[in-house]
Scaffold this active site. Sequence first.
Site, PDB file in Angstrom:
ATOM      1  N   HIS A  51       0.850  -1.193   0.000  1.00 23.86           N
ATOM      2  CA  HIS A  51       0.000   0.000   0.000  1.00 23.86           C
ATOM      3  C   HIS A  51       0.888   1.245   0.000  1.00 23.86           C
ATOM      4  O   HIS A  51       2.036   1.213   0.453  1.00 23.86           O
ATOM      5  CB  HIS A  51      -0.888   0.028   1.235  1.00 23.86           C
ATOM      6  CG  HIS A  51      -2.000  -0.959   1.198  1.00 23.86           C
ATOM      7  ND1 HIS A  51      -3.113  -0.824   1.992  1.00 23.86           N
ATOM      8  CD2 HIS A  51      -2.181  -2.099   0.492  1.00 23.86           C
ATOM      9  CE1 HIS A  51      -3.943  -1.842   1.770  1.00 23.86           C
ATOM     10  NE2 HIS A  51      -3.386  -2.625   0.863  1.00 23.86           N
ATOM     11  N   GLU A  53       0.875   3.926   1.837  1.00 25.36           N
ATOM     12  CA  GLU A  53       1.332   4.365   3.155  1.00 25.36           C
ATOM     13  C   GLU A  53       2.521   3.542   3.634  1.00 25.36           C
ATOM     14  O   GLU A  53       3.509   4.087   4.144  1.00 25.36           O
ATOM     15  CB  GLU A  53       0.210   4.244   4.194  1.00 25.36           C
ATOM     16  CG  GLU A  53      -1.010   5.078   3.891  1.00 25.36           C
ATOM     17  CD  GLU A  53      -2.100   4.292   3.162  1.00 25.36           C
ATOM     18  OE1 GLU A  53      -1.788   3.590   2.175  1.00 25.36           O
ATOM     19  OE2 GLU A  53      -3.266   4.394   3.574  1.00 25.36           O
ATOM     20  N   CYS A  81      -6.354   2.167   5.649  1.00 24.51           N
ATOM     21  CA  CYS A  81      -6.982   0.915   6.075  1.00 24.51           C
ATOM     22  C   CYS A  81      -6.404   0.517   7.443  1.00 24.51           C
ATOM     23  O   CYS A  81      -5.423   1.116   7.910  1.00 24.51           O
ATOM     24  CB  CYS A  81      -6.719  -0.178   5.038  1.00 24.51           C
ATOM     25  SG  CYS A  81      -5.009  -0.780   5.018  1.00 24.51           S
ATOM     26  N   CYS A  84      -2.595  -0.213   7.404  1.00 26.03           N
ATOM     27  CA  CYS A  84      -1.776   0.992   7.304  1.00 26.03           C
ATOM     28  C   CYS A  84      -1.819   1.803   8.592  1.00 26.03           C
ATOM     29  O   CYS A  84      -0.814   2.372   9.009  1.00 26.03           O
ATOM     30  CB  CYS A  84      -2.195   1.818   6.101  1.00 26.03           C
ATOM     31  SG  CYS A  84      -1.778   0.989   4.542  1.00 26.03           S
TER      32      CYS A  84
END
Length: 164
Positions: A51, A53, A81, A84
């Site tokens: 992801h 992040e 999410c 993260c």
Amino acid sequence: MQLKFMREALRLAKKAKEMGEVPIGAVVVVDGKIIGRGYNLRTKLQMATQHAEIRAIDRACKKLASWRLEKAELYVTLEPCPMCMGAILNSRIERVYFGAYEQKGRSLTSELANANLLNHTVEVTGGVMEAECAEVLTTFFTEMRARERAKREAASAHCENSTK
């Protein structure tokens, strides 16, 4: 809060979109300087943890040679999410600014930010450049659905022609 950092995250999201990835971008900032950048590469790398992040946090940690990002801010185009948020808390990021709100499912952002997990809380501000961030995501998914529909229709037409 400086909009230039969200603009950079948005630029990274557009880069992900060009690669066929869900368009999410993130930057980690310390003392007014970007020290980590990331965008989604989950599909290309076939790794669930890739992801935006996480990638930005990893780069920031390498830059500072520390897993602790105590004076850091994270700017991300979509509400983080739970995975993260775990990385954000674990790395001790001080503030998170996100653009679009997660529309599918719950992100638990506020709950996790304030739960004092890992003896840390994080200040979260949502809706930063929300319209611009949401537009990139909406366009991506609209285009993706249109491509999928066209593929199905082409496959269906091919099947009909084959049976004649």
